[in-house]
Design an enzyme around this catalytic site. Sequence first.
Site, PDB file in Angstrom:
ATOM      1  N   HIS A   1       2.029  19.337  -6.140  1.00  0.00           N
ATOM      2  CA  HIS A   1       1.159  20.142  -7.331  1.00  0.00           C
ATOM      3  C   HIS A   1       1.993  20.015  -8.529  1.00  0.00           C
ATOM      4  CE1 HIS A   1      -2.241  22.025  -9.204  1.00  0.00           C
ATOM      5  NE2 HIS A   1      -1.399  22.515 -10.022  1.00  0.00           N
ATOM      6  N   GLU A   2       3.080  21.014  -8.365  1.00  0.00           N
ATOM      7  CA  GLU A   2       3.943  21.213  -9.456  1.00  0.00           C
ATOM      8  C   GLU A   2       4.774  20.031 -10.135  1.00  0.00           C
ATOM      9  OE1 GLU A   2       3.267  23.862 -11.208  1.00  0.00           O
ATOM     10  OE2 GLU A   2       2.173  25.072  -9.530  1.00  0.00           O
TER      11      GLU A   2
ATOM     12  N   HIS B   1       2.500  18.032 -12.192  1.00  0.00           N
ATOM     13  CA  HIS B   1       2.742  18.529 -13.550  1.00  0.00           C
ATOM     14  C   HIS B   1       3.890  17.964 -14.604  1.00  0.00           C
ATOM     15  CE1 HIS B   1      -0.820  21.120 -13.430  1.00  0.00           C
ATOM     16  NE2 HIS B   1      -0.243  22.023 -12.648  1.00  0.00           N
TER      17      HIS B   1
ATOM     18  N   HIS C   1      -4.820  19.446 -14.205  1.00  0.00           N
ATOM     19  CA  HIS C   1      -5.627  19.929 -13.126  1.00  0.00           C
ATOM     20  C   HIS C   1      -6.634  18.932 -12.912  1.00  0.00           C
ATOM     21  CE1 HIS C   1      -3.797  24.124 -13.227  1.00  0.00           C
ATOM     22  NE2 HIS C   1      -3.384  23.473 -12.436  1.00  0.00           N
TER      23      HIS C   1
ATOM     24  N   CYS D   1      -8.202  16.751  -4.309  1.00  0.00           N
ATOM     25  CA  CYS D   1      -7.129  16.294  -5.006  1.00  0.00           C
ATOM     26  C   CYS D   1      -5.815  17.275  -4.841  1.00  0.00           C
ATOM     27  CB  CYS D   1      -7.044  15.685  -6.199  1.00  0.00           C
ATOM     28  SG  CYS D   1      -5.715  15.200  -7.282  1.00  0.00           S
TER      29      CYS D   1
ATOM     30  N   CYS E   1      -5.259  12.156  -5.838  1.00  0.00           N
ATOM     31  CA  CYS E   1      -6.200  11.308  -5.623  1.00  0.00           C
ATOM     32  C   CYS E   1      -6.132   9.912  -6.198  1.00  0.00           C
ATOM     33  CB  CYS E   1      -7.497  12.045  -6.442  1.00  0.00           C
ATOM     34  SG  CYS E   1      -7.541  12.108  -8.046  1.00  0.00           S
TER      35      CYS E   1
ATOM     36  N   CYS F   1      -5.607  10.197 -10.216  1.00  0.00           N
ATOM     37  CA  CYS F   1      -4.331  10.684 -10.583  1.00  0.00           C
ATOM     38  C   CYS F   1      -3.128   9.799 -10.358  1.00  0.00           C
ATOM     39  CB  CYS F   1      -3.934  12.057  -9.804  1.00  0.00           C
ATOM     40  SG  CYS F   1      -5.089  13.394 -10.556  1.00  0.00           S
TER      41      CYS F   1
END
Length: 178
Positions: free
Chosen positions: A132-133, A136, A142, A148, A167, A170
């Site tokens: 996740h990080e 970014h 988000h 996702c 997903c 993304c």
Amino acid sequence: MNQEKINLISFGYFEKGLLDKIVKDVEHEFLLPVKTREGHLDLSQFFEPSRRQYDGFRLLKEVDASFAEENDKTLGIFNVDLFIPILTYIFGQAYLNGRAGIASIYRLRNERYGIFKDEKILISRFRKEVIHELGHTFGLIHCFDPSCVMRSSTYVEDIDQKNHQLCRKCKEILGILT
């Protein structure tokens, strides 16, 4: 994506092989090699006694300034309770479309919530937070897709409900559909 590699740098004590357990999944999501190593910081400089937590924003700035390399993405891994001024705690944070981020395993452990230790759940949560990080740092915001990995997570239960993968949308944004 013009990055050469992803660097995962551990600051502090972690169970043997913790980073090794997630490297393949990180490589698979971003189609880049991942290198792991230990970093050294005097964490006492980032401790806020009134909150009994560590300043996530200042740690992120330090990881970016002292450990990030120009063409790489670097994620500092910590085992301390992180905060930013507007939130009680954070699991991690990153510079959007930048080169650095941080994540902490501290609040990902079942034991913090009065539940029995579960290594499998810990690794699953940690994998998701790292991906996740890093997402970014690659410019992803988000996502609204509930499965996702880029969906926002306020609580560990939110982390548990999503997958560790990006997903389709993304992946399209990153240009890495496989």
